[in-house]
Scaffold this motif. Sequence first.
Motif, PDB file in Angstrom:
ATOM      1  N   THR A   1       0.836  -1.102   0.228  1.00  0.00           N
ATOM      2  CA  THR A   1      -0.091  -0.138   0.038  1.00  0.00           C
ATOM      3  C   THR A   1       0.960   1.339   0.027  1.00  0.00           C
ATOM      4  N   THR A   2       0.452   2.424  -0.260  1.00  0.00           N
ATOM      5  CA  THR A   2       1.130   3.695  -0.415  1.00  0.00           C
ATOM      6  C   THR A   2       0.696   4.756   0.361  1.00  0.00           C
ATOM      7  N   ASN A   3      -0.257   4.592   1.393  1.00  0.00           N
ATOM      8  CA  ASN A   3      -0.929   5.516   2.014  1.00  0.00           C
ATOM      9  C   ASN A   3       0.107   6.056   3.107  1.00  0.00           C
ATOM     10  N   ASP A   4       0.234   7.434   3.161  1.00  0.00           N
ATOM     11  CA  ASP A   4       1.148   7.813   3.960  1.00  0.00           C
ATOM     12  C   ASP A   4       0.362   8.924   4.851  1.00  0.00           C
ATOM     13  N   ASP A   5      -1.142   8.969   4.784  1.00  0.00           N
ATOM     14  CA  ASP A   5      -2.003   9.890   5.392  1.00  0.00           C
ATOM     15  C   ASP A   5      -2.429   9.144   6.510  1.00  0.00           C
ATOM     16  N   VAL A   6      -2.025   9.406   7.831  1.00  0.00           N
ATOM     17  CA  VAL A   6      -2.703   8.767   8.916  1.00  0.00           C
ATOM     18  C   VAL A   6      -4.320   8.980   9.067  1.00  0.00           C
ATOM     19  N   ALA A   7      -4.649   9.951   8.792  1.00  0.00           N
ATOM     20  CA  ALA A   7      -6.158  10.367   8.789  1.00  0.00           C
ATOM     21  C   ALA A   7      -7.030   9.710   7.688  1.00  0.00           C
ATOM     22  N   ASP A   8      -6.207   9.253   6.591  1.00  0.00           N
ATOM     23  CA  ASP A   8      -6.942   8.380   5.515  1.00  0.00           C
ATOM     24  C   ASP A   8      -7.279   7.130   5.787  1.00  0.00           C
ATOM     25  N   LEU A   9      -8.726   6.830   6.238  1.00  0.00           N
ATOM     26  CA  LEU A   9      -8.715   5.591   6.796  1.00  0.00           C
ATOM     27  C   LEU A   9      -9.410   4.783   5.641  1.00  0.00           C
ATOM     28  N   SER A  10      -9.591   5.078   4.519  1.00  0.00           N
ATOM     29  CA  SER A  10      -9.878   4.273   3.638  1.00  0.00           C
ATOM     30  C   SER A  10      -9.029   3.261   2.921  1.00  0.00           C
ATOM     31  N   LYS A  11      -7.655   3.384   3.477  1.00  0.00           N
ATOM     32  CA  LYS A  11      -6.760   2.560   2.864  1.00  0.00           C
ATOM     33  C   LYS A  11      -5.951   2.181   4.133  1.00  0.00           C
ATOM     34  N   PRO A  12      -5.106   1.010   4.130  1.00  0.00           N
ATOM     35  CA  PRO A  12      -4.085   0.734   5.103  1.00  0.00           C
ATOM     36  C   PRO A  12      -2.909   1.760   5.211  1.00  0.00           C
ATOM     37  N   LEU A  13      -2.180   1.929   6.334  1.00  0.00           N
ATOM     38  CA  LEU A  13      -1.213   2.711   6.272  1.00  0.00           C
ATOM     39  C   LEU A  13      -0.004   1.854   5.598  1.00  0.00           C
ATOM     40  N   SER A  14       0.701   2.633   5.025  1.00  0.00           N
ATOM     41  CA  SER A  14       2.085   2.068   4.362  1.00  0.00           C
ATOM     42  C   SER A  14       3.174   2.320   5.176  1.00  0.00           C
ATOM     43  N   HIS A  15       3.900   1.229   5.844  1.00  0.00           N
ATOM     44  CA  HIS A  15       5.137   1.476   6.457  1.00  0.00           C
ATOM     45  C   HIS A  15       6.252   1.901   5.713  1.00  0.00           C
ATOM     46  N   ALA A  16       6.212   1.477   4.157  1.00  0.00           N
ATOM     47  CA  ALA A  16       7.189   2.175   3.530  1.00  0.00           C
ATOM     48  C   ALA A  16       7.004   3.724   3.397  1.00  0.00           C
ATOM     49  N   ALA A  17       5.829   4.114   3.526  1.00  0.00           N
ATOM     50  CA  ALA A  17       5.377   5.726   3.378  1.00  0.00           C
ATOM     51  C   ALA A  17       6.259   6.208   4.616  1.00  0.00           C
ATOM     52  N   LEU A  18       5.882   5.466   5.643  1.00  0.00           N
ATOM     53  CA  LEU A  18       6.617   5.951   7.033  1.00  0.00           C
ATOM     54  C   LEU A  18       8.136   5.849   7.077  1.00  0.00           C
TER      55      LEU A  18
END
Length: 180
Positions: free
Chosen positions: A151-168
């Motif tokens: 996953t590529t989600n880097d927005d903690v507030a975007d709950l529609s997708k799992p949070l990306s540890h790579a983005a973190l």
Amino acid sequence: MQIRVVHHGRRTAAAATATVVDVTSRGPHPWVRFSPFYPHGGIPVPLSPGVTGTSVEAIWQALKVFESTGVDRTLLQATRMTGLKRTERRYGRVLGHRAGLDGSGLLDYETARRRIYLPAYRHVLDHHLSAELAQLRRLATAGPLTLLDYTTNDDVADLSKPLSHAALIRLHLLGEWPGG
């Protein structure tokens, strides 16, 4: 530093000109150590003084509360990287994450990300992956770096997708960790 996060199954043309590092649970050593499933051990369980877990995912799953069952302390000592996920299909609807092993309150999903997942993963980066982070910094300084994740989600507030540890990892390397 130019650091991108790309979905594991969608390597782009830009990734072809970069150094590509797979930081998923299926990545090679030493990069697999960035996976939240990797059992580093000694990770403080947020909101639970004196308690540690083996992996970020074990902590996250252990504190999850469902309609039919509460926290699962046994997961905290799991040394495997598979079979950690606790699902709604098996336990019913997720009610939230317990605010600590012995806490009385439940945290909503975003708050749980901020108060459980981020501190646990940050601990792993700061205390277990210093050499690997230094190596990623060297790679990113030498040229474009692409981190692969599911996953590529880097927005903690975007709950529609799992949070990306790579983005973190990317945010950490850039000094832009969520919340400061």
